[in-house]
Design a protein around this motif. Structure first.
Motif, PDB file in Angstrom:
ATOM      1  N   MET A   1      36.186  -2.029 -27.630  1.00 34.24           N
ATOM      2  CA  MET A   1      35.032  -2.083 -28.490  1.00 34.24           C
ATOM      3  C   MET A   1      35.488  -1.690 -29.893  1.00 34.24           C
ATOM      4  SD  MET A   1      31.518   0.164 -28.141  1.00 34.24           S
ATOM      5  CE  MET A   1      30.418  -1.102 -27.553  1.00 34.24           C
ATOM      6  N   ASN A   2      34.970  -2.380 -30.877  1.00 34.26           N
ATOM      7  CA  ASN A   2      35.272  -1.992 -32.260  1.00 34.26           C
ATOM      8  C   ASN A   2      33.998  -1.458 -32.923  1.00 34.26           C
ATOM      9  OD1 ASN A   2      33.779  -4.229 -33.272  1.00 34.26           O
ATOM     10  ND2 ASN A   2      35.594  -5.520 -33.230  1.00 34.26           N
ATOM     11  N   LEU A   3      34.152  -0.967 -34.149  1.00 34.16           N
ATOM     12  CA  LEU A   3      33.005  -0.372 -34.842  1.00 34.16           C
ATOM     13  C   LEU A   3      31.854  -1.347 -35.028  1.00 34.16           C
ATOM     14  CD1 LEU A   3      34.562   1.920 -37.585  1.00 34.16           C
ATOM     15  CD2 LEU A   3      33.178   2.601 -35.630  1.00 34.16           C
ATOM     16  N   ASP A   4      32.163  -2.594 -35.360  1.00 37.11           N
ATOM     17  CA  ASP A   4      31.110  -3.587 -35.555  1.00 37.11           C
ATOM     18  C   ASP A   4      30.267  -3.735 -34.294  1.00 37.11           C
ATOM     19  OD1 ASP A   4      29.685  -5.653 -36.974  1.00 37.11           O
ATOM     20  OD2 ASP A   4      30.787  -7.111 -35.753  1.00 37.11           O
ATOM     21  N   GLU A   5      30.905  -3.853 -33.150  1.00 34.61           N
ATOM     22  CA  GLU A   5      30.179  -3.987 -31.874  1.00 34.61           C
ATOM     23  C   GLU A   5      29.335  -2.749 -31.603  1.00 34.61           C
ATOM     24  OE1 GLU A   5      33.452  -6.742 -29.534  1.00 34.61           O
ATOM     25  OE2 GLU A   5      33.716  -4.564 -29.609  1.00 34.61           O
ATOM     26  N   PHE A   6      29.900  -1.571 -31.863  1.00 37.60           N
ATOM     27  CA  PHE A   6      29.152  -0.339 -31.625  1.00 37.60           C
ATOM     28  C   PHE A   6      27.976  -0.206 -32.585  1.00 37.60           C
ATOM     29  CE2 PHE A   6      28.325   4.184 -32.404  1.00 37.60           C
ATOM     30  CZ  PHE A   6      27.829   4.501 -31.143  1.00 37.60           C
ATOM     31  N   PHE A   7      28.194  -0.510 -33.868  1.00 39.57           N
ATOM     32  CA  PHE A   7      27.101  -0.421 -34.844  1.00 39.57           C
ATOM     33  C   PHE A   7      25.932  -1.316 -34.437  1.00 39.57           C
ATOM     34  CE2 PHE A   7      30.155   0.684 -38.578  1.00 39.57           C
ATOM     35  CZ  PHE A   7      30.234   1.987 -38.136  1.00 39.57           C
ATOM     36  N   ARG A   8      26.231  -2.548 -34.013  1.00 37.45           N
ATOM     37  CA  ARG A   8      25.160  -3.471 -33.619  1.00 37.45           C
ATOM     38  C   ARG A   8      24.467  -2.999 -32.342  1.00 37.45           C
ATOM     39  NH1 ARG A   8      27.358  -8.578 -32.495  1.00 37.45           N
ATOM     40  NH2 ARG A   8      29.451  -7.805 -32.728  1.00 37.45           N
ATOM     41  N   ALA A   9      25.229  -2.509 -31.370  1.00 38.07           N
ATOM     42  CA  ALA A   9      24.645  -2.089 -30.093  1.00 38.07           C
ATOM     43  C   ALA A   9      23.840  -0.798 -30.214  1.00 38.07           C
ATOM     44  CB  ALA A   9      25.752  -1.910 -29.058  1.00 38.07           C
ATOM     45  N   SER A  10      24.165   0.033 -31.184  1.00 38.32           N
ATOM     46  CA  SER A  10      23.485   1.326 -31.305  1.00 38.32           C
ATOM     47  C   SER A  10      22.453   1.370 -32.435  1.00 38.32           C
ATOM     48  CB  SER A  10      24.526   2.436 -31.529  1.00 38.32           C
ATOM     49  OG  SER A  10      25.193   2.250 -32.753  1.00 38.32           O
ATOM     50  N   SER A  11      22.203   0.257 -33.069  1.00 41.65           N
ATOM     51  CA  SER A  11      21.331   0.239 -34.254  1.00 41.65           C
ATOM     52  C   SER A  11      19.902   0.702 -33.987  1.00 41.65           C
ATOM     53  CB  SER A  11      21.311  -1.148 -34.889  1.00 41.65           C
ATOM     54  OG  SER A  11      20.712  -2.082 -34.012  1.00 41.65           O
ATOM     55  N   THR A  12      19.404   0.577 -32.788  1.00 41.32           N
ATOM     56  CA  THR A  12      18.025   0.975 -32.498  1.00 41.32           C
ATOM     57  C   THR A  12      17.932   2.303 -31.732  1.00 41.32           C
ATOM     58  OG1 THR A  12      18.003  -0.287 -30.447  1.00 41.32           O
ATOM     59  CG2 THR A  12      17.242  -1.424 -32.440  1.00 41.32           C
ATOM     60  N   LEU A  13      19.065   2.961 -31.536  1.00 42.48           N
ATOM     61  CA  LEU A  13      19.071   4.210 -30.774  1.00 42.48           C
ATOM     62  C   LEU A  13      18.678   5.404 -31.633  1.00 42.48           C
ATOM     63  CD1 LEU A  13      22.342   3.753 -28.685  1.00 42.48           C
ATOM     64  CD2 LEU A  13      19.984   3.300 -28.002  1.00 42.48           C
ATOM     65  N   ASN A  14      18.216   6.449 -30.978  1.00 42.16           N
ATOM     66  CA  ASN A  14      17.842   7.691 -31.636  1.00 42.16           C
ATOM     67  C   ASN A  14      19.082   8.304 -32.304  1.00 42.16           C
ATOM     68  OD1 ASN A  14      17.195  10.353 -32.286  1.00 42.16           O
ATOM     69  ND2 ASN A  14      16.010  10.677 -30.425  1.00 42.16           N
ATOM     70  N   PRO A  15      19.037   8.575 -33.609  1.00 40.17           N
ATOM     71  CA  PRO A  15      20.203   9.110 -34.311  1.00 40.17           C
ATOM     72  C   PRO A  15      20.587  10.526 -33.885  1.00 40.17           C
ATOM     73  CG  PRO A  15      18.313   9.010 -35.774  1.00 40.17           C
ATOM     74  CD  PRO A  15      17.917   8.334 -34.499  1.00 40.17           C
ATOM     75  N   LYS A  16      19.739  11.188 -33.126  1.00 37.78           N
ATOM     76  CA  LYS A  16      20.022  12.556 -32.676  1.00 37.78           C
ATOM     77  C   LYS A  16      20.780  12.586 -31.337  1.00 37.78           C
ATOM     78  CE  LYS A  16      18.064  14.237 -36.225  1.00 37.78           C
ATOM     79  NZ  LYS A  16      18.941  14.474 -37.350  1.00 37.78           N
ATOM     80  N   LEU A  17      21.045  11.417 -30.745  1.00 35.97           N
ATOM     81  CA  LEU A  17      21.825  11.388 -29.507  1.00 35.97           C
ATOM     82  C   LEU A  17      23.220  11.946 -29.771  1.00 35.97           C
ATOM     83  CD1 LEU A  17      20.951   7.816 -28.155  1.00 35.97           C
ATOM     84  CD2 LEU A  17      20.156   9.999 -27.248  1.00 35.97           C
ATOM     85  N   THR A  18      23.735  12.742 -28.841  1.00 32.55           N
ATOM     86  CA  THR A  18      25.073  13.290 -28.999  1.00 32.55           C
ATOM     87  C   THR A  18      26.101  12.300 -28.451  1.00 32.55           C
ATOM     88  OG1 THR A  18      24.861  14.477 -26.908  1.00 32.55           O
ATOM     89  CG2 THR A  18      24.333  15.699 -28.912  1.00 32.55           C
ATOM     90  N   ILE A  19      27.344  12.440 -28.899  1.00 32.95           N
ATOM     91  CA  ILE A  19      28.419  11.529 -28.518  1.00 32.95           C
ATOM     92  C   ILE A  19      29.350  12.230 -27.527  1.00 32.95           C
ATOM     93  CG2 ILE A  19      30.335  10.119 -29.365  1.00 32.95           C
ATOM     94  CD1 ILE A  19      27.780   9.171 -30.595  1.00 32.95           C
ATOM     95  N   LEU A  20      29.569  11.595 -26.383  1.00 35.50           N
ATOM     96  CA  LEU A  20      30.448  12.128 -25.336  1.00 35.50           C
ATOM     97  C   LEU A  20      31.459  11.065 -24.910  1.00 35.50           C
ATOM     98  CD1 LEU A  20      27.698  13.688 -23.000  1.00 35.50           C
ATOM     99  CD2 LEU A  20      28.965  14.849 -24.807  1.00 35.50           C
ATOM    100  N   ILE A  21      32.532  11.515 -24.254  1.00 38.49           N
ATOM    101  CA  ILE A  21      33.525  10.612 -23.666  1.00 38.49           C
ATOM    102  C   ILE A  21      33.536  10.865 -22.169  1.00 38.49           C
ATOM    103  CG2 ILE A  21      35.961   9.977 -23.537  1.00 38.49           C
ATOM    104  CD1 ILE A  21      36.341  11.156 -26.288  1.00 38.49           C
ATOM    105  N   SER A  22      33.561   9.804 -21.398  1.00 38.95           N
ATOM    106  CA  SER A  22      33.672   9.929 -19.950  1.00 38.95           C
ATOM    107  C   SER A  22      35.126  10.260 -19.606  1.00 38.95           C
ATOM    108  CB  SER A  22      33.262   8.616 -19.283  1.00 38.95           C
ATOM    109  OG  SER A  22      33.401   8.716 -17.899  1.00 38.95           O
ATOM    110  N   ALA A  23      35.308  11.326 -18.837  1.00 35.62           N
ATOM    111  CA  ALA A  23      36.647  11.740 -18.398  1.00 35.62           C
ATOM    112  C   ALA A  23      36.583  12.021 -16.905  1.00 35.62           C
ATOM    113  CB  ALA A  23      37.117  12.967 -19.164  1.00 35.62           C
ATOM    114  N   GLY A  24      36.867  11.003 -16.111  1.00 41.56           N
ATOM    115  CA  GLY A  24      36.736  11.146 -14.665  1.00 41.56           C
ATOM    116  C   GLY A  24      35.280  11.307 -14.296  1.00 41.56           C
ATOM    117  N   LYS A  25      34.950  12.412 -13.622  1.00 44.39           N
ATOM    118  CA  LYS A  25      33.570  12.678 -13.225  1.00 44.39           C
ATOM    119  C   LYS A  25      32.854  13.589 -14.217  1.00 44.39           C
ATOM    120  CE  LYS A  25      34.426  12.057  -8.336  1.00 44.39           C
ATOM    121  NZ  LYS A  25      34.236  12.591  -6.993  1.00 44.39           N
TER     122      LYS A  25
END
Length: 95
Positions: A1-25
């Motif tokens: 995924m690149n920034l352009d894809e992420f910007f378009r996919a997240s454009s309608t999401l709540n800006p207060k959502l936190t960012i996490l990375i999946s690491a196993g379980k």
């Protein structure tokens, strides 16, 4: 995924959502953004005084606004390409 894809996919999401990375379980908070070549590396540093600080979507968008849209999103620990995200409990989880 690149920034352009992420910007378009997240454009309608709540800006207060936190960012996490999946690491196993587990999910790790993203609180470190590094630029390496044509990639943005998403990582976790040592915990802050109040625990593990996590950036929000709004903070992520502000910090990455000036980067080229073709910039790849990768994990910091193994430089693996991020393929997408999902919403889990008021958080965006990259996987």
């Amino acid at each position: 995924m690149n920034l352009d894809e992420f910007f378009r996919a997240s454009s309608t999401l709540n800006p207060k959502l936190t960012i996490l990375i999946s690491a196993g379980k587990h999910f790790l908070p993203v609180n470190q953004l590094l630029i390496d070549n044509k990639s943005l590396l998403l990582g976790k540093t040592a915990p802050s005084k109040g625990g593990s600080a996590t950036i929000t979507l709004d903070q992520f968008l502000t910090r990455t606004r000036q980067l080229p849209l073709k910039t790849d999103l990768r994990t910091l620990n193994d430089h693996q390409l991020v393929f997408g995200f999902r919403i889990v409990n008021k958080s965006i989880v990259f996987y």
